[in-house]
Design a protein around this motif. Sequence first.
Motif, mmCIF file in Angstrom:
data_model
loop_
_atom_site.group_PDB
_atom_site.id
_atom_site.type_symbol
_atom_site.label_atom_id
_atom_site.label_comp_id
_atom_site.label_asym_id
_atom_site.label_seq_id
_atom_site.Cartn_x
_atom_site.Cartn_y
_atom_site.Cartn_z
ATOM 1 N N ASN A 98 55.698 39.718 32.826
ATOM 2 C CA ASN A 98 55.288 38.342 32.587
ATOM 3 C C ASN A 98 54.812 37.715 33.894
ATOM 4 O O ASN A 98 55.543 37.628 34.863
ATOM 5 C CB ASN A 98 56.468 37.546 32.035
ATOM 6 N N THR A 99 53.572 37.300 33.893
ATOM 7 C CA THR A 99 53.022 36.728 35.120
ATOM 8 C C THR A 99 53.597 35.363 35.416
ATOM 9 O O THR A 99 53.323 34.792 36.458
ATOM 10 C CB THR A 99 51.501 36.600 35.007
ATOM 11 N N ASN A 100 54.365 34.835 34.483
ATOM 12 C CA ASN A 100 54.953 33.523 34.710
ATOM 13 C C ASN A 100 56.237 33.584 35.518
ATOM 14 O O ASN A 100 56.873 32.565 35.746
ATOM 15 C CB ASN A 100 55.261 32.837 33.386
ATOM 16 N N VAL A 101 56.650 34.747 35.928
ATOM 17 C CA VAL A 101 57.904 34.840 36.678
ATOM 18 C C VAL A 101 57.734 34.164 38.040
ATOM 19 O O VAL A 101 56.865 34.534 38.826
ATOM 20 C CB VAL A 101 58.327 36.306 36.870
ATOM 21 N N VAL A 102 58.516 33.151 38.257
ATOM 22 C CA VAL A 102 58.490 32.427 39.531
ATOM 23 C C VAL A 102 59.927 32.252 40.000
ATOM 24 O O VAL A 102 60.655 31.401 39.480
ATOM 25 C CB VAL A 102 57.820 31.036 39.390
ATOM 26 N N PRO A 103 60.359 33.034 40.956
ATOM 27 C CA PRO A 103 61.719 32.846 41.471
ATOM 28 C C PRO A 103 61.881 31.471 42.115
ATOM 29 O O PRO A 103 60.945 30.938 42.714
ATOM 30 C CB PRO A 103 61.862 33.960 42.511
ATOM 31 N N VAL A 104 63.051 30.923 41.955
ATOM 32 C CA VAL A 104 63.406 29.659 42.604
ATOM 33 C C VAL A 104 64.453 29.980 43.672
ATOM 34 O O VAL A 104 65.461 30.629 43.382
ATOM 35 C CB VAL A 104 63.971 28.652 41.583
ATOM 36 N N PRO A 127 64.255 33.264 37.908
ATOM 37 C CA PRO A 127 65.546 33.656 38.490
ATOM 38 C C PRO A 127 65.847 32.815 39.731
ATOM 39 O O PRO A 127 64.984 32.624 40.578
ATOM 40 C CB PRO A 127 65.335 35.125 38.845
ATOM 41 N N VAL A 128 67.042 32.310 39.775
ATOM 42 C CA VAL A 128 67.410 31.402 40.871
ATOM 43 C C VAL A 128 68.170 32.187 41.949
ATOM 44 O O VAL A 128 69.182 32.830 41.663
ATOM 45 C CB VAL A 128 68.265 30.236 40.347
ATOM 46 N N TYR A 129 67.670 32.120 43.142
ATOM 47 C CA TYR A 129 68.251 32.818 44.284
ATOM 48 C C TYR A 129 68.781 31.814 45.306
ATOM 49 O O TYR A 129 68.373 30.656 45.337
ATOM 50 C CB TYR A 129 67.183 33.683 44.977
ATOM 51 N N ALA A 130 69.677 32.296 46.142
ATOM 52 C CA ALA A 130 70.056 31.567 47.355
ATOM 53 C C ALA A 130 69.780 32.490 48.534
ATOM 54 O O ALA A 130 70.060 33.686 48.471
ATOM 55 C CB ALA A 130 71.532 31.179 47.322
ATOM 56 N N VAL A 131 69.211 31.941 49.563
ATOM 57 C CA VAL A 131 68.953 32.721 50.777
ATOM 58 C C VAL A 131 69.703 32.058 51.921
ATOM 59 O O VAL A 131 69.301 31.017 52.437
ATOM 60 C CB VAL A 131 67.439 32.796 51.090
ATOM 61 N N GLY A 132 70.822 32.669 52.290
ATOM 62 C CA GLY A 132 71.565 32.173 53.444
ATOM 63 C C GLY A 132 70.941 32.675 54.729
ATOM 64 O O GLY A 132 70.112 33.591 54.730
ATOM 65 N N TYR A 133 71.324 32.071 55.798
ATOM 66 C CA TYR A 133 70.797 32.480 57.117
ATOM 67 C C TYR A 133 71.824 32.102 58.172
ATOM 68 O O TYR A 133 72.719 31.280 57.922
ATOM 69 C CB TYR A 133 69.443 31.806 57.392
ATOM 70 N N ILE A 177 61.850 36.140 50.957
ATOM 71 C CA ILE A 177 60.944 35.773 49.854
ATOM 72 C C ILE A 177 60.164 37.007 49.406
ATOM 73 O O ILE A 177 60.034 37.287 48.206
ATOM 74 C CB ILE A 177 59.973 34.654 50.291
ATOM 75 N N ARG A 178 59.659 37.741 50.369
ATOM 76 C CA ARG A 178 58.892 38.949 50.020
ATOM 77 C C ARG A 178 59.765 39.931 49.244
ATOM 78 O O ARG A 178 59.323 40.543 48.267
ATOM 79 C CB ARG A 178 58.358 39.604 51.299
ATOM 80 N N ALA A 179 61.005 40.093 49.692
ATOM 81 C CA ALA A 179 61.901 41.038 49.013
ATOM 82 C C ALA A 179 62.207 40.563 47.594
ATOM 83 O O ALA A 179 62.263 41.366 46.652
ATOM 84 C CB ALA A 179 63.194 41.185 49.821
ATOM 85 N N ILE A 180 62.376 39.267 47.451
ATOM 86 C CA ILE A 180 62.667 38.723 46.110
ATOM 87 C C ILE A 180 61.462 38.892 45.193
ATOM 88 O O ILE A 180 61.597 39.304 44.037
ATOM 89 C CB ILE A 180 63.075 37.238 46.238
ATOM 90 N N LEU A 181 60.284 38.597 45.689
ATOM 91 C CA LEU A 181 59.091 38.772 44.860
ATOM 92 C C LEU A 181 58.920 40.234 44.469
ATOM 93 O O LEU A 181 58.502 40.550 43.346
ATOM 94 C CB LEU A 181 57.856 38.264 45.618
ATOM 95 N N ALA A 182 59.254 41.124 45.376
ATOM 96 C CA ALA A 182 59.116 42.550 45.078
ATOM 97 C C ALA A 182 60.070 42.985 43.972
ATOM 98 O O ALA A 182 59.814 43.980 43.279
ATOM 99 C CB ALA A 182 59.376 43.365 46.346
ATOM 100 N N GLN A 213 54.094 36.586 42.174
ATOM 101 C CA GLN A 213 53.330 36.427 43.410
ATOM 102 C C GLN A 213 53.895 35.336 44.308
ATOM 103 O O GLN A 213 53.748 35.402 45.520
ATOM 104 C CB GLN A 213 51.876 36.074 43.081
ATOM 105 N N ARG A 214 54.494 34.346 43.676
ATOM 106 C CA ARG A 214 54.938 33.206 44.482
ATOM 107 C C ARG A 214 56.274 32.657 43.972
ATOM 108 O O ARG A 214 56.629 32.851 42.797
ATOM 109 C CB ARG A 214 53.871 32.103 44.462
ATOM 110 N N ALA A 215 56.952 31.974 44.832
ATOM 111 C CA ALA A 215 58.259 31.411 44.506
ATOM 112 C C ALA A 215 58.236 29.908 44.763
ATOM 113 O O ALA A 215 57.264 29.359 45.288
ATOM 114 C CB ALA A 215 59.334 32.070 45.346
#
Lengths: 284, 504
Positions: free
Chosen positions: B18-24, B148-154, B171-176, B182-184
């Motif tokens: 689905n091209t509508n997949v946009v991670p948050v 899909p909702v992610y958290a990216v700590g740092y 972000i790149r790893a999540i999109l992969a 393509q975008r988040a």
Amino acid sequence: MTILPTPPVPMDLYGATLKRPAWMNDRTWYEFRFPTGHVGSLAVEAQIVPPEALEYLVTQRRARMLGGPGVQSPDITSYPGPFPARGFSLQPKGTAETMCLVALATPGRATTILSTGAVGHDQQLSDWLARAAALPATCVLRQQERPFSVLGLSLPLPEDAIPPRSFQLGGERSTLVIDWVKPTSAPPSVDPGEAFSLGPDAGVEVRPAQHWHRRDGSVVTDTWTVDARGVVDGDAVDLFVGGARVVREGSALDIFAKAEASDAPRLRAEFTAIVVSVLMEVAS
Amino acid sequence: MTQGQTHLPETGRADTLNTNVVPVILVPGVMGTRLFMRGAGPNWDPANALEMLKWVACDQRRVAHLLDAGTPADIAIDLVKAAQKAIVRREALIECARRSLPPGTSSTVSRVYTDRGWGQVVWGFYGPVLMELEERLNMEGSGSMLRPVYAVGYDWRQSNRNSGRHLINRIRAILARHPPAQRAIIVSHSMGGLVTRSALRDGADQLLVGVVHTVMPSDGATVAYRRFQTGAVAAFDANGFFDIPSHVLRGIMGTTRLEYAVTQARSRGPLELLPADTYPEPFVTFQDGTTNRNVTDIFNEYLRQDPPGIVPRAGEHDPDQIIPTAPPVGMGGAFPGMFEPIVIPGFRAEQADVDALSRSLRQARDFLRFLHGPAPTAHPRTIVLLGDEHTTDLTFNWQAATPNVRDRFNAKVGRGPRGDGTVPAASAEFRDAAPAPTDRGTYPVEHAACFADPVFRLVVELGVRRQLSQVGVFPPTAPPPPPPPTDDELDGGVDDLPGGVGDD
């Protein structure tokens, strides 16, 4: 009387004048686990504190931990044992555990012990401290022996206590990780005969080298230690000789140091740690 | 099997084409990521009260070492127990986890959300917004996992430039993981906004649909400057942060000017929260009556050792503590000089601290110039949500009380209800954004408690939906109606989000 932090000055170290390792001024943080599952932490703080000042220091720390006025403050109590020890225990809201903070006036410095565990855990801590004993100031962890000692304080841990797998020495400019699980057979890089003028009765035994590495991986260091019997100022003494090969930016640097030692295996191990620490400090 | 290990059966329902997949992606603020300190001391884990108490039990030297960006630390991964319990209690989250599995695979609920990075951030604060976004953005329509909702700590001790690069990699790893996504979309909190903007300047704009910034200190915060003058003190710092009680936070940061300077001296990210040259209003008034708006390089002022600077002098120390000693009964006067008082020196700044803080300040200046450099300084689709109406440090006046002397701070520090309690509204508005934000909304939320407010969480969700709708990847499904707001909750509420979902 003015109390000052231990100055980072050269010192006469067991017969050899060497640069004082920075870690002797450092406050290493240990974590260990009691057989009952309780986790303890131990912080060594390089502050010379006479027994008279211990209560003040603990009071100050308690105030910082508890916050402002109106908070019920736990009493500061004395703990039995060979060292002046003062501390308190508290139970933070929402937890089923207590935290005990005890400061001990150990030789040359204050040692702070934080121990967390179930309610009533401070009794176990008290028993534990009562059996603490002083050892010569050094820093060593022995996998095969109990207790392990921390900068002069011997902690009689239970037989099945779990010591940290790696032992860390933090210096001002470097942090060392001693991994006692990975011995290597790195050959001596310096002939000990070149390092010392040993007497005619000297016997030399090369011990398996300990493997040390810096935690940031920027420097690769192989060290070795040697048991030796030598003569210093006309007296026969046991010596420990240590060497290191430091590889940095493609070039190698050989370093060695020496220290007097006692016949006691326990002290030998401690001296070994001192020697190698000195080497690593010099190498840094 | 624990509750958090609820097993999910194999499923073929994941809509990986689905091209509508946009991670948050949620990017937390300063101190919002759990750090394991590799044995150098207690871990940074605000959900663990005992662990945080250990920080206070340490002296400021150890705290300074732990906050040193050069002291190695690892970002925690595993979900805390509270997170596991909360997640498995919510059927919608279990269903979302099931949907997110690739065809022919199985896992546990706990593993799914661990992989989403939910264990990296302070759960007590970020958990509610993560869970609600996951549920409400994914439980509609087709049964596909679209957002899909992610958290990216740092490692928040590092420069935000480094953290921004880390974010780009994540972000790149999540999109992969969600081809052909393509975008988040990023939802940032506080300093996470600076991390995000740094990532944008380093090329992340092509990876993002849009950004929702919440309570971002766009141009810094006066409180960061004030604490360098006063330390963290109860008079001004009476609020906790995340799950950390205020007195614990003060004890960690240092309750005197020198303690604070030393603990912060080697910490890079927090220093980048000092007010920048771009700060849009006068926040500091110098002795001669000029303000930060009259200087071109505010960091030159910070680098001074005299007021208005923040760098201590080597050897400068807090007052010594005198402990009287009394002779044993009957021995008074028998041994003159033997029973002198014990003097414990006050906390002292060393030359190394001075050098470290000066170096860190220069690096912070470099970063902020990079951040506020030539346009574009913002993503083309940026929504800015800020808090207001809470008493906030706004100004520092060196003319007040005894001019140019570090005393009587009650007179020097100007506070008022024009911010979220930490970040002044003037900074959080992101006035120098280029291009200008597509939406900007103001809400009566407190900085470190904003996600505890259900209305604000809803506004964040609306912001995400608006980003999606603008690029046409979100079904025009209206969200469930919000709970009836109270006057207190909704003064400046969802209707203040210009061009909100209702306009679409």
